[in-house]
Design an enzyme around this catalytic site. Structure first.
Site, short mmCIF file in Angstrom:
data_model
loop_
_atom_site.label_atom_id
_atom_site.label_comp_id
_atom_site.label_asym_id
_atom_site.label_seq_id
_atom_site.Cartn_x
_atom_site.Cartn_y
_atom_site.Cartn_z
N THR A 155 -6.37 -10.51 12.56
CA THR A 155 -8.01 -9.81 12.74
C THR A 155 -7.53 -8.61 11.38
O THR A 155 -6.53 -8.35 11.24
CB THR A 155 -8.21 -8.85 13.94
OG1 THR A 155 -8.78 -9.75 14.88
CG2 THR A 155 -9.72 -8.22 13.91
N CYS B 5 26.88 2.11 2.48
CA CYS B 5 27.00 3.16 3.33
C CYS B 5 25.73 3.64 3.86
O CYS B 5 25.17 3.74 5.68
CB CYS B 5 28.08 4.23 3.18
SG CYS B 5 29.52 4.28 3.19
N GLY C 135 0.76 -1.34 0.37
CA GLY C 135 0.46 -0.04 0.01
C GLY C 135 0.81 1.25 0.03
O GLY C 135 0.40 2.09 -0.46
#
Ligand SMILES: Cc1ncc(COP(=O)(O)O)c(C=O)c1O
Ligand SMILES: Cc1ncc(COP(=O)(O)O)c(C=O)c1O
Ligand code: FES
Ligand code: FES
Lengths: 147, 387, 387, 147
Positions: free
Chosen positions: C238, C326, C201
């Protein structure tokens, strides 16, 4: 999750109760969910179902299908009543969610059980009626995706 | 519109407005990816660190022992599968209970298919794990004991400290699914000898889709979701910053109000239980009478079926839940109610009501009155009830 | 405060205000658990169904083929691990590429430890998968081909349709990681022969912590996260209702604006690329010149190191990213830049700038001017640069 | 992620550049990340470091530690300069993030390499100075939790 018709029949179930000295009584249990339905039929001498009542220990769909099934068989002949399948009941209720399809089988089987009882009591044989199982085992599975 | 009386807080809770408030800036303002170098990412990183600290404090844990996940189910899956994998050379035996949430039980079934042996401990009629059975189940190859802190259906709180002690005496890792307990009862991971602990945000007025797994330092489990180097390389995926912030805020809130809130809930819960048991015949309470979650009441009403009851309660604006087969996709009646010894048809007529801080005595009076009426009606329709 | 020029949209995007707006009611109003019987849960369920439909439409898929997850990483892990498990009896060989995201690569490494064989396809100097190598790699025991739709670093779009056709000719399942492509380029799962597709998303102005896996009907994979019966019993937990609603809204938005938005982005991207290549010496463009994501530009500046560059850009309010070792926790230079054949020290000096719809030509002029100044400065500090 | 001191030395690095005809020059590369640092020393006849300059191809931490290291060794004797360890440089910078600890080794090794070069050119031996590796391999690992 339920259609308006299901909710209507659940909230205001038609024909709840018992018929004393009924012509036929059938009780079936659903092995899938443990629910139970009892159907009482009052059949006149012409083989027409004059009255029909039920008691149900079951979910909303079970109550609604019981109610609708009694409505559908009332006034019908025995042969016509045999055509009140679970599909017919579901259609009359504008459908049921997939997991609730099995509930509608309770109603179909309860009618059959009550008719079988009637036939036994009267020593007749009803064309196309098989001895009902005490438990219903079939019913659509969801496609092979369950856990 | 009818007033809503929401009594299904064990299923999920309303996200607290101040939690939503705390999350909002992290959607559209501090939206930077916390793994980046620039300062916008620094804001997100700081917010995550703060949430982690709040949660660690709530458990008496160290900050770097908290790992964010997408919820309780992921935490449970991670804890079990990754422990099984990491300690395979030590053994293949795991002990859990018959009354765990499916996130544990189905994961155990999966593990059984992959060469592990699972012992499912029985519970007594109150839903308390049998400690002597636990002791008997321990073997040299036992690598993990997983016992839930409190049960989601019947609310029974387990003797976690005792179980933790037994686990540690035997050098076995101890995981607890605290999804229902975190934020409701005090938990200290050291005192209770907990090595891993699962929790889920939406059970404590936090957002859905966020949770955490506490992993004690030294436990050797690796990633369950592999990928980027997030969460100290143990849980990949761009951090759900708003979710984490929300979970932090919810934890802060739950800890700050715990004593006062749960005292009130216990009082109301007991009021509800007393009235229902007294005023509705053929009714039993499920779960332990006192050692139970502050907000949990669970009843079985004989001769009736749960789903019908729920729908009728819903018509009055009352939300509850049931262990009835008919309400779940699975059509199996609650394994928890079976485990405490209820027969099938009684398990069928069960109702779980779980309170929150907004529920009042008046609400419960309304509930009891409606319950009486509805249960009467359903019983009159039931072929099992002959009065 | 300085104006922020956010050019790291491949890392994450700002959640669109209308997406947040759409989500809000599902936190505090329609907060019911969608698996429940009462009407409060029905609201959530309806919202989820609508989001699923929107997403299915965007892909030319069927509604029930979309499964919500916690993001791209979980989707990738699920697709690979569950396919490996489900099709083990058919074979143990998987084909992927050297330039996949770590969510794929690290999952493949995990699978290698569990008895699977992985072929990592090479790419050409533009980052395009070598089709002849793919054909050569296919074996009777190949169960899955997983090739990303578009690369997150260099933006190169792969010949997905061709790969999908090859996979299906050989009866092999085809998964694509479309985390970078979904919402940016048109995708049709049937036309491209895609069996599984991952998306996330927060890459398309939706919320973080939510994504989906498209699974074609008939593909036999099971759960990765075991537990409750959510998502047709394939993904427990859920449901993250606000997240799902947000993802639905973001998809709707991305699809509605795609043509116009990406046309503009391509124009600006090309303007940026042209100016940088012309005005900054010792510079190369990474990735394909045209077959690349509309918003992606990726440069290597010789003699300088990426993190220093990023920090200096940040001081001017410009957010970018680098394939420099880095900047990452891992200290390995970007495997993608290595795979297209860059030497270590050139990979080091790379800069990824990824646009969004709000970026203007003036922003890019400001970026180019600063880039010139900063690169001059860093080069003057570099022991590698002798002018 | 960086302290204020690190950011200051990164933004305004001290002693960037080269020393012509330096007394000693050392170049080291970091095998872990591929970064490179070159250190120039100007040492007077008393063995005191009069000037020090550096060039660095590396991250922010590498630039800042180079800068701080040159500041720390300036005015010091050779023996004192040997005590400018990476720890000392990090402390002077108010610390570095864990993943950046290895960067500070570049500075320490670059000083050592430049001193070694000085010693070789002058045919002397510096007590306690080992021949520098061309590549730095050590450096703290994060605790055994990486992927
Ligand atoms: C190509 C690709 N795959 C997978 C992912 C992982 O997605 P997420 O971080 O949302 O889990 C990303 C982004 O991070 C990506 O760019
Ligand atoms: C005890 C317990 N464990 C695990 C879970 C799963 O949590 P989630 O649904 O947030 O993944 C729940 C709730 O659903 C629960 O009550
Ligand atoms: S009759 Fe049992 S679920 Fe409907
Ligand atoms: S010197 Fe390479 S990461 Fe710092």
């Amino acid at each position: 999750m339920y259609s308006e018709k299901v909710m209507d029949h659940f909230q205001h179930p038609r024909n709840v109760g018992e018929i004393e000295n009924a012509s036929g009584v059938g009780t079936v249990g659903n092995a899938k969910c443990g629910d139970i339905m009892r159907m009482y039929l009052d059949i006149d001498d012409n083989g027409v179902i004059q009255d029909c009542k039920f008691k149900t220990f079951g979910c909303g769909a079970a109550v609604a299908t019981s109610s609708m099934a009694t409505e559908l068989v009332k006034g019908k002949t025995i042969q016509q009543a045999l055509e009140v399948t679970n599909k017919a009941v579901m259609e009359a209720l504008d459908g049921l969610p997939p997991v609730k399809v099995h509930c509608s089988l309770l109603a179909e089987e309860a009618i059959h059980a009550a008719l079988w009882d009637y036939a036994e009591k009267h020593g007749i044989k009803i064309e196309g009626l098989k001895k009902p199982k005490s438990d219903i085992h079939e019913g659509e599975e969801e496609e092979g995706e369950d856990y | 519109m009818k007033k809503l009386i929401y009594l299904d807080n064990a299923a999920t809770t309303k996200t607290a407005p101040e939690v939503v408030e705390a999350m909002l800036p992290y959607f559209t303002e501090h939206y930077g990816n916390p793994s980046t170098v620039y300062s916008l990412g620094g804001e997100s990183k700081k917010a995550i660190t703060e949430a982690r600290e709040t949660i660690a404090n709530a458990l008496g844990a160290q900050t770097e022992e908290i790992y964010f996940t997408a919820g309780g189910s992921e935490s449970d899956n991670w804890a079990l599968k990754a422990t099984a994998e990491a300690y395979k050379s030590k053994g293949n035996h795991i002990i859990t209970t018959k009354i765990e949430h499916h996130a544990i039980l189905h994961t155990c079934e999966w593990l059984e298919k992959h060469g592990y042996e699972i012992t499912y401990l029985p519970v007594d009629e109150n839903g308390v794990v049998k400690i002597d059975e636990l002791k008997k189940a321990i073997r040299p190859e036992t690598i993990l004991i997983s016992v839930m802190f409190a049960n989601n259906e019947i609310g029974t709180i387990q003797p976690i400290k005792e179980i933790g002690e037994i686990a540690h005496e035997h050098g076995i890792l101890f995981h607890t699914d605290a999804v229902q307990a975190f934020g409701q009862v005090p938990i200290n991971v050291d005192e209770y000898h907990i090595d891993m602990l699962s929790a889920s945000g939406h059970k404590l007025n936090g957002p859905k889709g966020i949770g955490f797994l506490y992993i004690r330092k030294g436990v050797k489990i690796r990633s369950f979701i592999h990928g980027g180097a997030q969460e100290r390389k143990r849980r990949a995926g761009t951090e759900n910053v708003p979710g984490i912030v929300g979970l932090g805020k919810a934890t802060e809130r739950a800890m700050a109000t715990m004593k006062e809130r749960t005292d009130k809930e216990i009082e109301l819960r007991d009021y509800l239980i007393d009235r229902v048991l007294k005023e509705i015949p053929y009714t039993r309470l499920n779960g332990h009478r006192t050692t139970r979650l502050p907000n949990n009441a669970n009843f079985s009403f004989q001769f009736i079926e749960g789903e019908s009851l729920l729908i009728m309660l819903d018509m009055e604006g009352i939300c509850g839940s049931s262990g009835s087969a008919c309400t779940s996709g699975s059509l199996d009646p609650s394994h928890v109610l079976m485990a405490i010894g209820l027969p099938h048809e009684i398990a069928h007529g069960s109702l779980r009501l779980t309170l929150n801080e907004e529920i009042t005595k008046e609400d419960l009076d309304f509930v009891v009155e409606n319950l009486k009426r509805i249960i009467d009606r359903l019983r009159s329709m039931s072929p099992l009830y002959e009065d």
